[in-house]
Write a protein that holds these residues in place. Sequence first.
Motif, mmCIF file in Angstrom:
data_model
loop_
_atom_site.group_PDB
_atom_site.id
_atom_site.type_symbol
_atom_site.label_atom_id
_atom_site.label_comp_id
_atom_site.label_asym_id
_atom_site.label_seq_id
_atom_site.Cartn_x
_atom_site.Cartn_y
_atom_site.Cartn_z
ATOM 1 N N ILE A 202 0.849 -1.183 0.000
ATOM 2 C CA ILE A 202 0.000 0.000 0.000
ATOM 3 C C ILE A 202 0.889 1.238 0.000
ATOM 4 N N ASP A 203 0.377 2.308 -0.535
ATOM 5 C CA ASP A 203 1.078 3.586 -0.568
ATOM 6 C C ASP A 203 0.866 4.264 0.776
ATOM 7 N N SER A 204 1.880 4.194 1.629
ATOM 8 C CA SER A 204 1.715 4.699 2.996
ATOM 9 C C SER A 204 1.519 6.205 3.044
ATOM 10 N N GLY A 205 1.857 6.899 1.954
ATOM 11 C CA GLY A 205 1.638 8.341 1.936
ATOM 12 C C GLY A 205 0.192 8.717 1.714
ATOM 13 N N ARG A 206 -0.586 7.815 1.088
ATOM 14 C CA ARG A 206 -1.970 8.125 0.757
ATOM 15 C C ARG A 206 -2.977 7.162 1.364
ATOM 16 N N ASP A 207 -2.490 6.041 1.862
ATOM 17 C CA ASP A 207 -3.387 4.974 2.300
ATOM 18 C C ASP A 207 -3.000 4.542 3.705
ATOM 19 N N ALA A 208 -3.815 3.691 4.302
ATOM 20 C CA ALA A 208 -3.526 3.212 5.654
ATOM 21 C C ALA A 208 -4.227 1.876 5.888
ATOM 22 N N THR A 209 -3.709 1.132 6.850
ATOM 23 C CA THR A 209 -4.310 -0.138 7.226
ATOM 24 C C THR A 209 -5.690 0.096 7.832
ATOM 25 N N ALA A 210 -6.675 -0.646 7.346
ATOM 26 C CA ALA A 210 -8.022 -0.558 7.907
ATOM 27 C C ALA A 210 -8.317 -1.743 8.806
ATOM 28 N N LEU A 211 -8.007 -2.959 8.335
ATOM 29 C CA LEU A 211 -8.421 -4.169 9.050
ATOM 30 C C LEU A 211 -7.405 -5.283 8.867
ATOM 31 N N LEU A 212 -7.320 -6.134 9.877
ATOM 32 C CA LEU A 212 -6.619 -7.414 9.786
ATOM 33 C C LEU A 212 -7.631 -8.531 9.991
ATOM 34 N N SER A 213 -7.510 -9.593 9.210
ATOM 35 C CA SER A 213 -8.343 -10.772 9.410
ATOM 36 C C SER A 213 -7.578 -11.972 8.874
ATOM 37 N N ASP B 208 -7.464 -16.716 8.464
ATOM 38 C CA ASP B 208 -7.853 -18.046 8.909
ATOM 39 C C ASP B 208 -6.589 -18.806 9.286
ATOM 40 N N GLU B 209 -6.638 -20.128 9.268
ATOM 41 C CA GLU B 209 -5.492 -20.927 9.690
ATOM 42 C C GLU B 209 -4.335 -20.879 8.709
ATOM 43 N N GLU B 210 -4.593 -20.468 7.480
ATOM 44 C CA GLU B 210 -3.571 -20.516 6.432
ATOM 45 C C GLU B 210 -3.087 -19.158 5.963
ATOM 46 N N VAL B 211 -3.971 -18.168 5.955
ATOM 47 C CA VAL B 211 -3.675 -16.879 5.339
ATOM 48 C C VAL B 211 -4.098 -15.740 6.261
ATOM 49 N N VAL B 212 -3.263 -14.694 6.308
ATOM 50 C CA VAL B 212 -3.610 -13.455 7.021
ATOM 51 C C VAL B 212 -3.798 -12.366 5.972
ATOM 52 N N PHE B 213 -4.863 -11.577 6.137
ATOM 53 C CA PHE B 213 -5.194 -10.535 5.168
ATOM 54 C C PHE B 213 -5.110 -9.161 5.818
ATOM 55 N N LEU B 214 -4.445 -8.246 5.113
ATOM 56 C CA LEU B 214 -4.432 -6.840 5.520
ATOM 57 C C LEU B 214 -5.204 -6.061 4.460
ATOM 58 N N VAL B 215 -6.251 -5.372 4.892
ATOM 59 C CA VAL B 215 -7.083 -4.579 3.985
ATOM 60 C C VAL B 215 -6.837 -3.103 4.285
ATOM 61 N N SER B 216 -6.543 -2.332 3.233
ATOM 62 C CA SER B 216 -6.309 -0.905 3.413
ATOM 63 C C SER B 216 -7.617 -0.136 3.252
ATOM 64 N N LYS B 217 -7.598 1.126 3.634
ATOM 65 C CA LYS B 217 -8.794 1.953 3.548
ATOM 66 C C LYS B 217 -9.243 2.188 2.120
ATOM 67 N N SER B 218 -8.317 2.065 1.160
ATOM 68 C CA SER B 218 -8.678 2.273 -0.240
ATOM 69 C C SER B 218 -9.079 0.973 -0.932
ATOM 70 N N GLY B 219 -9.141 -0.137 -0.188
ATOM 71 C CA GLY B 219 -9.598 -1.389 -0.760
ATOM 72 C C GLY B 219 -8.511 -2.272 -1.326
ATOM 73 N N VAL B 220 -7.237 -2.024 -0.992
ATOM 74 C CA VAL B 220 -6.154 -2.915 -1.401
ATOM 75 C C VAL B 220 -6.077 -4.076 -0.403
ATOM 76 N N VAL B 221 -6.155 -5.297 -0.909
ATOM 77 C CA VAL B 221 -6.097 -6.493 -0.078
ATOM 78 C C VAL B 221 -4.749 -7.176 -0.298
ATOM 79 N N THR B 222 -3.989 -7.386 0.770
ATOM 80 C CA THR B 222 -2.728 -8.107 0.693
ATOM 81 C C THR B 222 -2.840 -9.375 1.517
ATOM 82 N N ALA B 223 -2.460 -10.508 0.914
ATOM 83 C CA ALA B 223 -2.549 -11.811 1.578
ATOM 84 C C ALA B 223 -1.143 -12.308 1.911
ATOM 85 N N PHE B 224 -0.967 -12.786 3.150
ATOM 86 C CA PHE B 224 0.305 -13.302 3.626
ATOM 87 C C PHE B 224 0.131 -14.750 4.098
#
Length: 415
Positions: A61-72, A74-90
């Motif tokens: 995510i572009d930290s200058g324009r965006d920010a973390t909204a939510l973490l969620s 399951d047992e296999e994947v962690v998702f970080l969703v930004s306020k602009s709707g970018v979803v990153t899966a780890f």
Amino acid sequence: MPTSATHTRTRSVSTCFRVLAAASVLAAAATDASAQRARIPTQQSLKALGLERMFLARAQIDSGRDATALLSGDEEVVFLVSKSGVVTAFDAESGRRMWTQLAGGRTENVSAVVTDIDAAYVVIGERLYAFDKLSGSSLWSLRIPFIPVAAPVFDEERMYVGTLDGSVYAFELATVREYAAIGDEKLNQFLQETIAWRYRVGGHITSAPVISDDALCFTSDNGSLFSLKAESRDEYFQYETDRSVSAPLVADDGLLFMAGLDASLYAIDIQTGQTRWEFVSGRSIRNPAIVIAGHVYLTPTRDGLYRIDRDSGVKEWQAPTVTQFLAASDDRVYARDTAGSLEVIDGTSGDLVGQLPLRGFSVGLQNEKTDRIYVATPDGVLMAMREIGREFATFHNRPKLKPILPPLADASGEN
């Protein structure tokens, strides 16, 4: 020949990945500075509490324009969703960044990511997006008839979505996938054919539906709790409360946990509506209850963390300075306190074992799935921690997913 819808989708995806590629360069450059600002705890300070850091990772995510909204997750994947709707899966264990998708534009209505075995789902605005959980490839996007209140819930055949106009929709997943195979344009053109049923109540739906034992439950803003047969939408019961429901519902093995503005948590039989017990906290309850291994964890506003026996409703202990539950292992509980520090709590007595400053890691994942601890900074740095020696996670809800280890050989080399 590909259809025009396919060409449009290809151009859209290509544009999306060019944007994300640029964001990736900016993200990589910002990682070190972000990590320093967050004051990442050292392995030595973690070891003093019996913990170790699993990984540090960075969302695209572009930290200058965006920010973390939510973490969620399951047992296999962690998702970080930004306020602009970018979803990153780890990857939940290694921290490997598996994929990134731009699901939508900046909006006030962004849900946590929920998953089933194969797919990940997120609500951005009025659209529900589905991605392959492991690869991130786009499966489909569906425009819900009205703004969803939260992410959907599922059974084997259907998807259930509550909306702000007081409706709950049941979508036939097989029909959704059939039209999605042709294209999103066709899927949304024949939206009505994917709807198995709609149930309308007076007022607004206030929390995401939950499902257990074929009962679908949800609440409205006039204090009513509804339990329907998921197959037919016939009512099991309607439960009236004196005050509005104040936190998301939680279902666990035939019991429904409902918090009201009267500062009480109710355990209700999900099919009969009978109240099994009531726990009075004395403060308003905004966070959902967490149910793990026969215990209910509850964090009322400015009243700490309670651990309650699931079957009787009896208080086991209270940790007075906690503001957010983070995770639980066999004998410990992990939480965030009023100072933003990580609290390590003895699971049996509720006594404080130790504390660790987590300045900058202000977004936490309330992890009812495993014993791993996940926290993130507003600019997208994700940190994971575990107990020393816990190479394999404890799976609270789906233990069958845990890897099966080969038998150890004895001294003679025989199994």
